[in-house]
Design a protein around this motif. Structure first.
Motif, short mmCIF file in Angstrom:
data_model
loop_
_atom_site.label_atom_id
_atom_site.label_comp_id
_atom_site.label_asym_id
_atom_site.label_seq_id
_atom_site.Cartn_x
_atom_site.Cartn_y
_atom_site.Cartn_z
N ALA A 312 0.81 -1.21 0.00
CA ALA A 312 0.00 0.00 0.00
C ALA A 312 0.85 1.26 0.00
CB ALA A 312 -0.93 -0.01 1.22
N THR A 313 1.96 1.22 0.74
CA THR A 313 2.77 2.43 0.87
C THR A 313 3.54 2.72 -0.42
OG1 THR A 313 2.99 1.91 3.22
CG2 THR A 313 4.41 3.63 2.36
N ARG A 314 3.95 1.68 -1.14
CA ARG A 314 4.59 1.92 -2.43
C ARG A 314 3.61 2.57 -3.40
NH1 ARG A 314 6.71 -2.69 -3.22
NH2 ARG A 314 5.05 -3.62 -4.48
N TYR A 315 2.37 2.14 -3.36
CA TYR A 315 1.32 2.78 -4.17
C TYR A 315 1.18 4.25 -3.78
CZ TYR A 315 -3.46 3.89 -5.75
OH TYR A 315 -4.58 4.47 -6.31
N GLY A 316 1.16 4.52 -2.48
CA GLY A 316 1.06 5.89 -2.02
C GLY A 316 2.23 6.74 -2.49
N ALA A 317 3.43 6.17 -2.45
CA ALA A 317 4.62 6.91 -2.89
C ALA A 317 4.53 7.24 -4.38
CB ALA A 317 5.88 6.09 -2.60
N VAL A 341 6.96 -7.03 8.19
CA VAL A 341 6.66 -6.05 7.14
C VAL A 341 5.97 -6.80 6.00
CG1 VAL A 341 8.51 -4.44 7.70
CG2 VAL A 341 8.96 -6.29 6.10
N CYS A 342 4.93 -6.20 5.47
CA CYS A 342 4.18 -6.82 4.39
C CYS A 342 4.88 -6.55 3.07
CB CYS A 342 2.75 -6.28 4.37
SG CYS A 342 1.76 -6.87 2.99
N VAL A 343 5.23 -7.62 2.35
CA VAL A 343 5.96 -7.47 1.09
C VAL A 343 5.11 -7.82 -0.12
CG1 VAL A 343 8.17 -7.88 2.22
CG2 VAL A 343 6.91 -9.82 1.25
N ARG A 351 -0.42 -14.37 -5.76
CA ARG A 351 0.40 -13.42 -5.00
C ARG A 351 0.69 -12.21 -5.87
NH1 ARG A 351 5.56 -15.17 -1.38
NH2 ARG A 351 3.82 -16.34 -0.45
N THR A 352 0.60 -11.02 -5.27
CA THR A 352 0.84 -9.80 -6.03
C THR A 352 1.53 -8.76 -5.17
OG1 THR A 352 -0.20 -8.03 -7.35
CG2 THR A 352 -1.43 -8.83 -5.43
N THR A 353 2.32 -7.92 -5.80
CA THR A 353 2.91 -6.76 -5.14
C THR A 353 2.27 -5.47 -5.64
OG1 THR A 353 4.69 -6.66 -6.78
CG2 THR A 353 5.12 -7.91 -4.77
N SER A 354 1.22 -5.59 -6.45
CA SER A 354 0.50 -4.43 -6.95
C SER A 354 -0.68 -4.12 -6.04
CB SER A 354 0.00 -4.68 -8.38
OG SER A 354 1.08 -4.87 -9.27
N PHE A 355 -0.92 -2.85 -5.83
CA PHE A 355 -2.01 -2.41 -4.96
C PHE A 355 -3.19 -1.94 -5.80
CE2 PHE A 355 -4.37 0.80 -2.57
CZ PHE A 355 -4.56 0.16 -1.35
N THR A 356 -4.38 -2.34 -5.40
CA THR A 356 -5.59 -1.80 -6.00
C THR A 356 -6.39 -1.12 -4.90
OG1 THR A 356 -7.71 -2.28 -7.06
CG2 THR A 356 -6.73 -4.03 -5.72
N PRO A 357 -6.95 0.07 -5.15
CA PRO A 357 -7.76 0.72 -4.13
C PRO A 357 -9.19 0.20 -4.05
CG PRO A 357 -7.56 2.16 -6.03
CD PRO A 357 -6.71 0.95 -6.33
N ASP A 358 -9.49 -0.89 -4.72
CA ASP A 358 -10.82 -1.48 -4.70
C ASP A 358 -11.03 -2.18 -3.35
OD1 ASP A 358 -13.10 -3.04 -4.96
OD2 ASP A 358 -12.63 -3.71 -6.99
N LEU A 402 11.45 -1.60 -0.36
CA LEU A 402 10.07 -1.89 -0.73
C LEU A 402 9.42 -0.71 -1.44
CD1 LEU A 402 8.87 -3.75 2.49
CD2 LEU A 402 9.07 -4.73 0.20
N LEU A 403 9.74 0.50 -1.01
CA LEU A 403 9.13 1.69 -1.61
C LEU A 403 9.85 2.13 -2.87
CD1 LEU A 403 8.33 3.90 1.52
CD2 LEU A 403 7.04 2.02 0.51
#
Length: 428
Positions: A312-317, A341-343, A351-358, A402-403
């Motif tokens: 989520a934080t990488r998406y925010g960045a 830490v959530c990776v 498994r995904t490292t992509s964030f969706t705001p859904d 991560l970010l």
């Protein structure tokens, strides 16, 4: 030089401290969205303050604090807050309100609270400060701008139109008593002379300042995951939290940002409803909340807590266009044992490292953790990066990887001086 400081998460990241800490050289610090629902806590020599309307620079003697046209201004609470900081040495002449900002009336607070009551268990976790109705009314052209409070020729006509719209909701939807134009008119005339010294044409003020090379800092409210367009809708605020909106909300839409500092806690925290993928179990959350004092600065509601969420934080960045990260509250992790830490997320068997705001997808997602060693050393006195224990440095560097963004600042305490600045990143 135009710098923006903005949150990468759900809000409550420690933006107030970072604005205060790095804004010492700024001639102007400008809030560009939101309203009195902000809860920026700063700890300075004058004491500890929770600022709701005012920029977090208000105790910097050479800085002018500006409420931009992108804000909704609760005149009552603004004036109360100004009086409070003036008692502690703030110069009221250095607090400015845009004449083009929207007015957040007391009835906006009533509408906000009534809607949360109507929604019941399906509520959004509003602060009930009137923000959503006030922004909605601006879009509907059914509120006043600050400058209209001083327009005697048209004030009663405009108020009548605004209150007709408010009353149609208060009486029909919520069964409340209707507002009386004369009473609201008296409210306006009773407060506006106190407000008048602060009201300025902010576009001209800041435009001239930027043209002559002044240092200006834009202060964001909440965080990227609460943005009305790119956050976890509908569990969002009602304004645009992203730095791309900062020049517009400040009143200088032609300006270009030179630098963005994105702020995130060393763990996750959130006030209000909606999914929080890394949320701690109830026992852990309750214990750490009391230990860390994690309660909202505006409502004193308990913050929901979780492990640091790198997805989520990488998406925010990314959404904030972050150049540098400020990692706050690292000291609170001292003595808490191993640190997760959530990776990545697991969702629907993948498994995904992509964030969706859904929110529907987030509710089905579970965190994939990496465990890092903790530390027991007191780090609140650290003022250089090498002062931190090896495990704390490893934690910072894992967050940084991560970010995929440089962590320049590390906050190790509440006071403005409890901050490590690793300096600008050197590039080979």
């Amino acid at each position: 030089m135009l710098t923006a400081v903005a949150g990468l998460n759900w809000g409550d990241e420690g933006k107030g401290k970072m604005v205060d800490a790095i804004g010492g050289d700024a001639e102007f610090v400008v809030r560009y969205h939101g309203g009195g629902n902000a809860g920026h806590t700063i700890v300075v020599d004058e004491g500890k303050f929770s600022l709701h309307n005012l920029p977090s620079s208000v105790f910097r003697p050479g800085t002018t604090s500006v409420l931009g046209p992108g804000m909704v201004v609760d005149v009552e609470t603004f004036l109360q807050e100004v009086a409070s900081v003036v008692e502690h040495g703030c110069d009221p002449a250095r607090v400015v309100v845009s004449d083009a900002a929207s007015v957040c009336f007391p009835f906006h607070r009533d509408l906000d609270a009534a809607e949360e009551v109507r929604l019941g268990k399906d509520g959004y976790g509003s602060t009930r400060m009137g923000i959503s109705p006030a922004y909605g009314d601006r879009v509907m052209k059914k509120t006043l701008l600050v400058r209209e409070l001083f327009d005697d020729e048209n004030l009663e006509r405009r108020l009548t139109s605004v209150l007709d719209w408010a009353n149609s909701r208060l009486t029909t939807i919520y069964g409340a008593k209707p507002l009386v134009v004369a009473e609201v008119h008296d409210w306006v005339t009773g407060l506006r002379e106190q407000l008048r010294p602060h009201v300025r044409d902010v576009t001209t003020l800041l435009g001239d300042a930027l043209a002559r090379g002044a240092t200006v800092l834009a202060e964001g409210q909440l965080g990227a995951l609460k943005d009305i367009y790119f956050g976890i809708y509908p569990f969002t605020t009602s304004s645009t939290c992203l730095t791309a909106h900062a020049p517009v909300g400040m009143g200088v839409p032609w300006a270009r940002l030179d630098r963005v500092v994105g702020v995130t806690k060393a763990f996750s925290s959130c006030i209000g409803a909606g999914p929080l993928v890394t949320e701690f179990d109830t026992e852990t959350g309750d214990r750490l909340r009391e230990l860390w004092g994690e309660f909202g600065a505006t409502t004193n509601r308990p913050r929901r807590l979780g492990a640091f969420d790198g997805v989520a934080t990488r998406y925010g960045a990314l959404m904030q266009g972050t150049d540098e990260v400020a990692l706050t509250n690292l000291d609170q992790l001292t003595g808490t044992g191993e640190l997760k830490v959530c990776v990545a997320y697991e969702c629907d068997g993948a498994r995904t490292t992509s964030f969706t705001p859904d929110p529907a997808v987030l509710e089905r997602s579970t965190p994939v953790y990496e465990v890092l060693p903790g530390w027991d050393d007191d780090i609140t006195g650290a003022r250089s990066y090498d002062d931190l224990p090896a495990a704390a440095r490893a934690y910072v560097e894992r967050v940084e990887s991560l970010l995929e963004t440089y962590v320049r600042f590390v906050s190790v305490g509440a006071h403005r001086d409890a901050l490590i600045d690793r300096g600008p990143r050197t590039r080979s």
